[in-house]
Design a protein around this motif. Structure first.
Motif, PDB file in Angstrom:
ATOM      1  N   GLY A 107       8.374  -6.516  -6.227  1.00  0.00           N
ATOM      2  CA  GLY A 107       8.191  -6.790  -4.806  1.00  0.00           C
ATOM      3  C   GLY A 107       7.740  -5.564  -4.033  1.00  0.00           C
ATOM      4  O   GLY A 107       6.856  -5.641  -3.175  1.00  0.00           O
ATOM      5  N   ALA A 108       8.323  -4.412  -4.329  1.00  0.00           N
ATOM      6  CA  ALA A 108       7.937  -3.180  -3.647  1.00  0.00           C
ATOM      7  C   ALA A 108       6.500  -2.792  -3.975  1.00  0.00           C
ATOM      8  O   ALA A 108       5.741  -2.382  -3.093  1.00  0.00           O
ATOM      9  CB  ALA A 108       8.897  -2.055  -4.024  1.00  0.00           C
ATOM     10  N   ILE A 109       6.118  -2.936  -5.243  1.00  0.00           N
ATOM     11  CA  ILE A 109       4.750  -2.598  -5.646  1.00  0.00           C
ATOM     12  C   ILE A 109       3.743  -3.534  -4.992  1.00  0.00           C
ATOM     13  O   ILE A 109       2.723  -3.090  -4.458  1.00  0.00           O
ATOM     14  CB  ILE A 109       4.616  -2.620  -7.184  1.00  0.00           C
ATOM     15  CG1 ILE A 109       5.408  -1.455  -7.785  1.00  0.00           C
ATOM     16  CG2 ILE A 109       3.150  -2.573  -7.616  1.00  0.00           C
ATOM     17  CD1 ILE A 109       5.587  -1.548  -9.284  1.00  0.00           C
ATOM     18  N   VAL A 110       4.020  -4.827  -5.024  1.00  0.00           N
ATOM     19  CA  VAL A 110       3.104  -5.801  -4.415  1.00  0.00           C
ATOM     20  C   VAL A 110       2.981  -5.560  -2.914  1.00  0.00           C
ATOM     21  O   VAL A 110       1.880  -5.589  -2.360  1.00  0.00           O
ATOM     22  CB  VAL A 110       3.563  -7.246  -4.707  1.00  0.00           C
ATOM     23  CG1 VAL A 110       2.812  -8.246  -3.851  1.00  0.00           C
ATOM     24  CG2 VAL A 110       3.375  -7.563  -6.178  1.00  0.00           C
ATOM     25  N   LEU A 111       4.089  -5.280  -2.255  1.00  0.00           N
ATOM     26  CA  LEU A 111       4.063  -5.020  -0.815  1.00  0.00           C
ATOM     27  C   LEU A 111       3.237  -3.775  -0.509  1.00  0.00           C
ATOM     28  O   LEU A 111       2.441  -3.763   0.429  1.00  0.00           O
ATOM     29  CB  LEU A 111       5.489  -4.862  -0.297  1.00  0.00           C
ATOM     30  CG  LEU A 111       5.657  -4.779   1.208  1.00  0.00           C
ATOM     31  CD1 LEU A 111       5.106  -6.028   1.883  1.00  0.00           C
ATOM     32  CD2 LEU A 111       7.121  -4.606   1.551  1.00  0.00           C
ATOM     33  N   ALA A 112       3.381  -2.723  -1.314  1.00  0.00           N
ATOM     34  CA  ALA A 112       2.608  -1.501  -1.106  1.00  0.00           C
ATOM     35  C   ALA A 112       1.119  -1.739  -1.341  1.00  0.00           C
ATOM     36  O   ALA A 112       0.278  -1.255  -0.579  1.00  0.00           O
ATOM     37  CB  ALA A 112       3.118  -0.392  -2.016  1.00  0.00           C
ATOM     38  N   VAL A 113       0.772  -2.492  -2.383  1.00  0.00           N
ATOM     39  CA  VAL A 113      -0.644  -2.780  -2.672  1.00  0.00           C
ATOM     40  C   VAL A 113      -1.257  -3.635  -1.566  1.00  0.00           C
ATOM     41  O   VAL A 113      -2.372  -3.364  -1.116  1.00  0.00           O
ATOM     42  CB  VAL A 113      -0.787  -3.468  -4.053  1.00  0.00           C
ATOM     43  CG1 VAL A 113      -2.193  -4.034  -4.246  1.00  0.00           C
ATOM     44  CG2 VAL A 113      -0.443  -2.499  -5.164  1.00  0.00           C
ATOM     45  N   VAL A 114      -0.525  -4.640  -1.131  1.00  0.00           N
ATOM     46  CA  VAL A 114      -1.024  -5.503  -0.052  1.00  0.00           C
ATOM     47  C   VAL A 114      -1.275  -4.690   1.214  1.00  0.00           C
ATOM     48  O   VAL A 114      -2.293  -4.843   1.884  1.00  0.00           O
ATOM     49  CB  VAL A 114      -0.030  -6.656   0.222  1.00  0.00           C
ATOM     50  CG1 VAL A 114      -0.309  -7.331   1.546  1.00  0.00           C
ATOM     51  CG2 VAL A 114      -0.090  -7.670  -0.907  1.00  0.00           C
ATOM     52  N   HIS A 115      -0.367  -3.774   1.508  1.00  0.00           N
ATOM     53  CA  HIS A 115      -0.537  -2.937   2.700  1.00  0.00           C
ATOM     54  C   HIS A 115      -1.706  -1.966   2.512  1.00  0.00           C
ATOM     55  O   HIS A 115      -2.503  -1.766   3.421  1.00  0.00           O
ATOM     56  CB  HIS A 115       0.743  -2.175   2.999  1.00  0.00           C
ATOM     57  CG  HIS A 115       0.646  -1.321   4.218  1.00  0.00           C
ATOM     58  ND1 HIS A 115       0.562  -1.865   5.481  1.00  0.00           N
ATOM     59  CD2 HIS A 115       0.600   0.017   4.373  1.00  0.00           C
ATOM     60  CE1 HIS A 115       0.477  -0.886   6.361  1.00  0.00           C
ATOM     61  NE2 HIS A 115       0.493   0.273   5.703  1.00  0.00           N
ATOM     62  N   HIS A 116      -1.814  -1.362   1.332  1.00  0.00           N
ATOM     63  CA  HIS A 116      -2.867  -0.391   1.068  1.00  0.00           C
ATOM     64  C   HIS A 116      -4.258  -1.035   1.102  1.00  0.00           C
ATOM     65  O   HIS A 116      -5.205  -0.450   1.619  1.00  0.00           O
ATOM     66  CB  HIS A 116      -2.642   0.281  -0.281  1.00  0.00           C
ATOM     67  CG  HIS A 116      -3.700   1.275  -0.642  1.00  0.00           C
ATOM     68  ND1 HIS A 116      -3.812   2.485   0.010  1.00  0.00           N
ATOM     69  CD2 HIS A 116      -4.694   1.234  -1.556  1.00  0.00           C
ATOM     70  CE1 HIS A 116      -4.852   3.146  -0.501  1.00  0.00           C
ATOM     71  NE2 HIS A 116      -5.390   2.407  -1.461  1.00  0.00           N
ATOM     72  N   LYS A 117      -4.382  -2.222   0.551  1.00  0.00           N
ATOM     73  CA  LYS A 117      -5.665  -2.918   0.517  1.00  0.00           C
ATOM     74  C   LYS A 117      -5.980  -3.619   1.840  1.00  0.00           C
ATOM     75  O   LYS A 117      -7.024  -4.208   1.994  1.00  0.00           O
ATOM     76  CB  LYS A 117      -5.681  -3.966  -0.609  1.00  0.00           C
ATOM     77  CG  LYS A 117      -5.543  -3.385  -1.990  1.00  0.00           C
ATOM     78  CD  LYS A 117      -6.808  -2.703  -2.405  1.00  0.00           C
ATOM     79  CE  LYS A 117      -6.683  -2.253  -3.849  1.00  0.00           C
ATOM     80  NZ  LYS A 117      -7.850  -1.545  -4.304  1.00  0.00           N
ATOM     81  N   ASP A 118      -5.035  -3.556   2.775  1.00  0.00           N
ATOM     82  CA  ASP A 118      -5.172  -4.180   4.097  1.00  0.00           C
ATOM     83  C   ASP A 118      -5.405  -5.689   3.985  1.00  0.00           C
ATOM     84  O   ASP A 118      -6.151  -6.276   4.750  1.00  0.00           O
ATOM     85  CB  ASP A 118      -6.292  -3.517   4.899  1.00  0.00           C
ATOM     86  CG  ASP A 118      -6.119  -3.757   6.392  1.00  0.00           C
ATOM     87  OD1 ASP A 118      -4.973  -3.956   6.834  1.00  0.00           O
ATOM     88  OD2 ASP A 118      -7.134  -3.751   7.123  1.00  0.00           O
ATOM     89  N   ILE A 119      -4.767  -6.302   2.993  1.00  0.00           N
ATOM     90  CA  ILE A 119      -4.853  -7.751   2.831  1.00  0.00           C
ATOM     91  C   ILE A 119      -4.059  -8.434   3.932  1.00  0.00           C
ATOM     92  O   ILE A 119      -4.443  -9.467   4.455  1.00  0.00           O
ATOM     93  CB  ILE A 119      -4.328  -8.169   1.436  1.00  0.00           C
ATOM     94  CG1 ILE A 119      -5.219  -7.570   0.349  1.00  0.00           C
ATOM     95  CG2 ILE A 119      -4.270  -9.678   1.302  1.00  0.00           C
ATOM     96  CD1 ILE A 119      -4.687  -7.714  -1.047  1.00  0.00           C
TER      97      ILE A 119
END
Length: 82
Positions: free
Chosen positions: A52-64
């Motif tokens: 969950g933490a990794i997915v949340l960070a990737v979603v935020h980083h990719k500006d999805i």
């Protein structure tokens, strides 16, 4: 909205499959966890937290998603905190 529903259903299927394969719902596993002999339930929980933490960070980083910094921090804390 249809795409979000399909993504939610797919995530539910994957999560259900993982729980089924881990066998954490069996009474013997639960008793073993409570007695400190079996840590499968803890491993599954910690894996879910990390994912969950990794997915949340990737979603935020990719500006999805349009999460603000405060929402990101609250999301990570909510994912980590028991």
């Amino acid at each position: 909205m249809k795409k979000k529903a399909l993504v939610g259903i797919a995530m539910g299927i994957v999560f259900g499959f993982a729980l089924e394969k881990s066998r954490v719902f069996e009474p013997g596993m639960i008793v073993g966890q409570m007695q400190g002999r079996n840590f499968i339930m803890l491993k599954v929980f910690l894996t879910a937290v990390a994912t969950g933490a990794i997915v949340l960070a990737v979603v935020h980083h990719k500006d999805i998603s349009r999460l603000g910094h405060i929402a990101l921090v609250i999301g990570i804390i909510a994912t980590i905190a028991p």
